[in-house]
Design a protein around this motif. Structure first.
Motif, PDB file in Angstrom:
ATOM      1  N   GLY A   1       0.780  -1.229   0.000  1.00  0.00           N
ATOM      2  CA  GLY A   1       0.000   0.000   0.000  1.00  0.00           C
ATOM      3  C   GLY A   1       0.808   1.274   0.000  1.00  0.00           C
ATOM      4  N   HIS A   2       2.117   1.173  -0.229  1.00  0.00           N
ATOM      5  CA  HIS A   2       2.935   2.380  -0.292  1.00  0.00           C
ATOM      6  C   HIS A   2       2.923   2.929  -1.716  1.00  0.00           C
ATOM      7  CE1 HIS A   2       4.529   0.380   3.342  1.00  0.00           C
ATOM      8  NE2 HIS A   2       4.615   1.632   3.789  1.00  0.00           N
ATOM      9  N   ILE A   3       2.944   4.251  -1.850  1.00  0.00           N
ATOM     10  CA  ILE A   3       2.814   4.916  -3.149  1.00  0.00           C
ATOM     11  C   ILE A   3       4.148   4.839  -3.881  1.00  0.00           C
ATOM     12  CG2 ILE A   3       2.340   7.136  -4.262  1.00  0.00           C
ATOM     13  CD1 ILE A   3       0.720   7.756  -1.591  1.00  0.00           C
TER      14      ILE A   3
ATOM     15  N   PHE B   1      -0.703   4.830   1.493  1.00  0.00           N
ATOM     16  CA  PHE B   1      -1.851   5.541   0.928  1.00  0.00           C
ATOM     17  C   PHE B   1      -2.934   5.836   1.959  1.00  0.00           C
ATOM     18  CE2 PHE B   1      -3.936   1.553   1.116  1.00  0.00           C
ATOM     19  CZ  PHE B   1      -5.288   1.701   0.773  1.00  0.00           C
ATOM     20  N   SER B   2      -2.854   5.243   3.150  1.00  0.00           N
ATOM     21  CA  SER B   2      -3.853   5.513   4.185  1.00  0.00           C
ATOM     22  C   SER B   2      -3.813   6.958   4.657  1.00  0.00           C
ATOM     23  CB  SER B   2      -3.638   4.582   5.386  1.00  0.00           C
ATOM     24  OG  SER B   2      -2.352   4.773   5.951  1.00  0.00           O
TER      25      SER B   2
ATOM     26  N   LYS C   1     -10.119   0.764   7.306  1.00  0.00           N
ATOM     27  CA  LYS C   1     -10.706   0.776   5.958  1.00  0.00           C
ATOM     28  C   LYS C   1      -9.654   0.687   4.848  1.00  0.00           C
ATOM     29  CE  LYS C   1     -13.868   3.317   2.941  1.00  0.00           C
ATOM     30  NZ  LYS C   1     -14.796   4.468   2.817  1.00  0.00           N
ATOM     31  N   PRO C   2      -8.542   1.409   4.903  1.00  0.00           N
ATOM     32  CA  PRO C   2      -7.566   1.294   3.811  1.00  0.00           C
ATOM     33  C   PRO C   2      -7.108  -0.152   3.581  1.00  0.00           C
ATOM     34  CG  PRO C   2      -7.056   3.186   5.173  1.00  0.00           C
ATOM     35  CD  PRO C   2      -8.117   2.423   5.894  1.00  0.00           C
ATOM     36  N   GLN C   3      -6.755  -0.866   4.656  1.00  0.00           N
ATOM     37  CA  GLN C   3      -6.299  -2.239   4.504  1.00  0.00           C
ATOM     38  C   GLN C   3      -7.411  -3.132   3.983  1.00  0.00           C
ATOM     39  OE1 GLN C   3      -3.206  -3.288   4.692  1.00  0.00           O
ATOM     40  NE2 GLN C   3      -3.844  -5.375   4.125  1.00  0.00           N
ATOM     41  N   TRP C   4      -8.636  -2.889   4.467  1.00  0.00           N
ATOM     42  CA  TRP C   4      -9.779  -3.677   3.997  1.00  0.00           C
ATOM     43  C   TRP C   4      -9.985  -3.488   2.500  1.00  0.00           C
ATOM     44  CZ3 TRP C   4     -14.257  -1.817   1.697  1.00  0.00           C
ATOM     45  CH2 TRP C   4     -15.253  -2.768   1.475  1.00  0.00           C
ATOM     46  N   GLU C   5      -9.797  -2.256   2.001  1.00  0.00           N
ATOM     47  CA  GLU C   5      -9.981  -2.003   0.576  1.00  0.00           C
ATOM     48  C   GLU C   5      -8.932  -2.759  -0.247  1.00  0.00           C
ATOM     49  OE1 GLU C   5     -12.288   2.261   0.375  1.00  0.00           O
ATOM     50  OE2 GLU C   5     -10.157   2.217  -0.146  1.00  0.00           O
TER      51      GLU C   5
END
Length: 366
Positions: A37-39, A62-63, A75-79
């Motif tokens: 999840g890192h940009i 990105f969180s 929510k970010p990890q769930w997405e």
């Protein structure tokens, strides 16, 4: 040069062109995330929407774009997990800019796999939907004010109808009864005049009763649009006026009470104009769902002459019909030609009821 060598030379150019296209898009934030999840990439659109320059944000998780309550809920990890499981995820919700302000975003996250089936990361596309959402809120507010206006108008109509019925009509009925008694007691030379007065009073009573019915006809607020219109056509157009009529209707769903009342009032005014001016023998009413709303037509077989020719009141009736339709967010038109009758046509929006949702923080709130 062989076709294969041409393809090999063209491929890097195509990839460069695609990268240039993505980097230059301004309306969409398009960037990539690594598997955690890192940009790892950033385009001009993402910078415009979120406020971060590439050197400020690449490498961060990105969180950082999510409000604190979404971060706390995971929510970010769930997405990301949903995108892995289902291939992609689409969501709308609040996101946070670099300056801490919120905006309403449409987000699509797509899982990216290599030829060996290994997750290489995620593609993320973000669109700022704040203007659209603000427009939707403005439309909802307009609808709310329209509903309040219709309710206030109908309440006032009911009050006037009750006052006329309980006060004015009853007083005039008493006058008529006294005129009858007086006619039996005065010299015969006065009897004829008293009978004429009595007839005038009774005509006024009938007009007032007709007024109270127009102000608040029974049924529309209890039985819905279609039954209310059918009853009005049967009781007034058919029974009272003696005109032939047809009534056709095809509705996807029953309109909200305020929309139903508005349609009824416009049709009521159009029918009254037909009765007063058209000099026809038939009227056709058609109500149908169309273009996310309800289109209604009132067609007569009369002279086709302008309905407003008899004075200011009739002209006011036409203005009232148009203003009712436009206040409700719709349109109204009237077409007539001598000898071919008149058509009144109008359309009102008829959105399906939306379930109530929990309140959200105001746009731009930190």
């Amino acid at each position: 040069m062989t076709q294969e060598s041409t393809r090999k030379q063209a491929a890097p150019m195509s990839e460069a062109a695609f990268t240039l296209l993505v980097q230059g898009v301004l309306d969409y934030g398009i960037f990539m995330l690594d598997p955690r999840g890192h940009i790892i990439s950033w385009n001009a659109g993402a910078e415009r929407i979120k406020g971060y320059r590439a050197e400020d944000i690449v490498g961060q998780h990105f969180s950082v774009f999510y409000p604190p309550e979404d971060q706390a809920s995971g929510k970010p990890q769930w997405e990301l997990e949903t995108a892995v499981a289902e291939g992609r995820l689409e969501d709308e919700g609040w996101r946070v800019r670099k300056d801490g302000s919120r905006f309403w975003a449409n987000v699509v996250i797509t899982a990216l796999w290599d030829e060996a089936g290994v997750l290489r990361g995620f593609g993320k596309v973000t669109r700022d939907m704040s203007e659209r959402r603000a427009a939707q809120h403005a439309l909802s507010e307009r609808r709310r004010l329209f509903n309040h206006l219709v309710q206030a108008q109908e309440t006032e109509r009911r009050r006037i109808a009750w006052d006329v019925h309980d006060d004015s009509i009853q007083a005039m009925v008493a006058v008529a009864m006294r005129l009858e008694l007086l006619a039996e007691r005065v010299p015969e030379s006065y009897t004829a005049e008293l009978h004429r007065l009595d007839a005038s009073v009774r005509e006024a009573i009938d007009r007032l009763r007709s007024l109270t019915f127009r102000l608040h006809p029974p049924g529309i607020d209890r039985h819905g649009l279609i039954e209310g219109l059918a009853s009005h056509l049967d009781d007034v157009v058919g029974a009272a006026w003696g005109m032939a009529y047809t009534f056709e209707h095809q509705l996807d769903h029953e309109p909200a009470p305020e929309t139903a009342i508005t349609i009824f009032r416009i049709v009521q005014e159009a029918l009254l104009n037909v009765h007063k001016h058209a000099r026809g023998s038939r009227v056709d009413v058609h109500v149908a769902s169309a273009d996310g709303g309800i289109v209604t037509r009132v067609v007569d077989d009369g002279t086709g002459e302008p309905m407003s020719r008899d004075g200011a009141r009739d002209h006011f009736g036409i203005i009232e019909m148009r203003e009712r339709a436009e206040t409700a967010g719709g349109w109204w038109s009237m077409h007539s030609r001598p000898g071919t009758g008149t058509t009144v046509e109008f359309w009102l929006p008829n959105p399906r009821p939306v379930p109530a949702t929990t309140s959200e923080p105001a746009e731009g709130a930190p």
